[in-house]
Design a protein around this motif. Sequence first.
Motif, short mmCIF file in Angstrom:
data_model
loop_
_atom_site.label_atom_id
_atom_site.label_comp_id
_atom_site.label_asym_id
_atom_site.label_seq_id
_atom_site.Cartn_x
_atom_site.Cartn_y
_atom_site.Cartn_z
N ILE A 26 4.46 44.89 21.84
CA ILE A 26 4.74 43.25 22.38
C ILE A 26 3.25 42.63 22.11
CG2 ILE A 26 5.24 41.65 24.16
CD1 ILE A 26 6.89 44.12 25.75
N ASP A 27 2.22 43.25 22.51
CA ASP A 27 0.90 42.60 22.30
C ASP A 27 -0.07 43.79 22.43
OD1 ASP A 27 0.21 42.98 25.11
OD2 ASP A 27 0.50 40.94 25.83
N PRO A 28 -1.20 43.55 22.21
CA PRO A 28 -2.21 44.63 22.22
C PRO A 28 -2.22 45.50 23.31
CG PRO A 28 -3.33 42.24 21.48
CD PRO A 28 -2.00 42.11 22.10
N VAL A 29 -1.71 45.07 24.55
CA VAL A 29 -1.77 46.02 25.58
C VAL A 29 -0.35 46.41 26.24
CG1 VAL A 29 -4.09 45.01 26.26
CG2 VAL A 29 -1.96 43.92 27.15
N ARG A 30 0.79 45.96 25.53
CA ARG A 30 2.00 46.19 26.14
C ARG A 30 2.99 46.54 25.16
NH1 ARG A 30 0.69 40.99 28.07
NH2 ARG A 30 0.34 41.04 30.42
N PHE A 31 4.10 47.36 25.49
CA PHE A 31 4.92 47.96 24.46
C PHE A 31 6.46 48.20 25.29
CE2 PHE A 31 5.37 51.97 26.45
CZ PHE A 31 4.11 52.45 26.97
N ILE A 32 7.27 48.10 24.24
CA ILE A 32 8.78 48.65 24.74
C ILE A 32 8.94 50.11 24.26
CG2 ILE A 32 11.06 48.35 24.34
CD1 ILE A 32 10.49 45.41 23.30
N GLY A 33 9.09 50.79 25.44
CA GLY A 33 9.27 52.25 25.30
C GLY A 33 10.44 53.00 25.73
N ASN A 34 10.66 54.42 26.14
CA ASN A 34 11.55 54.82 26.92
C ASN A 34 10.91 56.18 27.72
OD1 ASN A 34 12.25 57.45 25.41
ND2 ASN A 34 12.53 55.53 23.81
N PHE A 35 11.73 56.65 28.57
CA PHE A 35 11.05 58.03 29.13
C PHE A 35 11.37 59.23 28.64
CE2 PHE A 35 12.70 55.07 32.78
CZ PHE A 35 11.43 54.77 33.14
N SER A 36 11.59 59.16 27.19
CA SER A 36 11.51 60.83 26.75
C SER A 36 10.28 61.43 26.97
CB SER A 36 12.11 60.31 24.98
OG SER A 36 11.72 61.55 24.57
N THR A 37 10.20 62.67 27.04
CA THR A 37 9.11 63.58 27.22
C THR A 37 8.45 64.01 25.60
OG1 THR A 37 10.05 65.50 27.88
CG2 THR A 37 9.33 63.94 29.42
N GLY A 38 9.68 64.28 24.97
CA GLY A 38 9.35 65.02 23.67
C GLY A 38 9.77 66.55 23.79
N PRO A 107 9.89 44.17 18.95
CA PRO A 107 9.65 42.67 19.08
C PRO A 107 9.65 42.11 17.70
CG PRO A 107 8.38 43.59 20.66
CD PRO A 107 8.98 44.72 19.82
N GLU A 108 10.07 40.94 17.34
CA GLU A 108 10.20 40.12 16.18
C GLU A 108 8.75 40.27 15.24
OE1 GLU A 108 13.67 37.66 15.11
OE2 GLU A 108 12.22 36.46 16.05
N GLN A 109 7.89 39.71 16.25
CA GLN A 109 6.34 39.97 15.89
C GLN A 109 5.66 40.40 17.22
OE1 GLN A 109 6.67 36.10 14.12
NE2 GLN A 109 6.82 34.92 16.13
N MET A 110 4.28 40.94 16.78
CA MET A 110 3.67 41.49 17.99
C MET A 110 2.60 40.23 18.06
SD MET A 110 0.77 44.58 17.78
CE MET A 110 -0.74 43.43 18.15
N ALA A 111 2.43 39.80 19.27
CA ALA A 111 1.22 38.71 19.65
C ALA A 111 -0.10 39.29 19.19
CB ALA A 111 1.43 38.30 21.03
N THR A 112 -0.87 38.79 18.63
CA THR A 112 -2.19 39.42 18.34
C THR A 112 -3.03 39.06 19.30
OG1 THR A 112 -2.95 37.04 17.21
CG2 THR A 112 -2.14 38.95 15.71
#
Length: 228
Positions: A26-38, A107-112
């Motif tokens: 989303i920006d340099p310190v945030r993201f959209i993710g999920n709980f998968s462990t792999g 996100p359509e664009q990542m905030a710089t």
Amino acid sequence: SDFLSAPKPLKGKKALVTAGPTYERIDPVRFIGNFSTGKMGIAIAEELANMGAEVTLVLGPSHEKTLHPQVRTVRIESANELYIESSKAFAQADIAVLAAAVADYRPEQMATEKIKKADTGLSISLTKTEDTLLSLGKIKTPSQTLVGFALETTNELEHGKKKLEAKNADMIVLNSLRDEGAGFGHDTNKITLLTRNADPESLPLLSKKDAAAAIVNHILKLRHAEKT
Ligand code: CTP
Ligand code: CA
């Protein structure tokens, strides 16, 4: 199974496995993710390797890893990177198992710069990510075995069957969240195997290692049936 003692029916074969979540920035310190462990995907990669395959593991941000000598791990972060690395490996692969929990939107664009808190709310425009399973299903050749996962909360079988068709997969592993102790963050899985010409095969609650062995065993059966 154990690498040294296991038979090697996949000797000389190459396999691709995707595992883990993806992070969409989303920006340099945030993201959209999920709980998968792999863990499930890693267990499958190790099982394919124990059967003799040379495995490429495309792994999203996960604390888990494998030290198996026959597994080459390619670390990725986003759905787009997963798509690029999986497409590369698929070109040489005999078997592909897509177990990653891929974000459907980014996100359509990542905030710089870091987004500052405002008095009003915040809306983020999202756009669809590449669907790796769908795209590999389109280019799959008859000698390649393509396996996807599905996690459904309603009409599991119906939705799973639709995914099998829509994505041109040879098998869909339905992951049940319904049962206590199964799914994300747990060490056990309750899975059902969906294939083209057979009834759904429901497996009991299994450790991820045993579930991986059952999945790989079924892949071997499918490949054997096809050739005879
Ligand atoms: N998958 C993928 N790339 C995506 C989304 C999903 O490769 N962008 C793969 C997953 O790894 C899994 C399969 O497609 O093997 C099904 O994923 P799932 O999220 O269950 O299905 P979707 O098609 O994304 O549909 P929905 O989330 O709406 O149920
Ligand atoms: Ca999805």
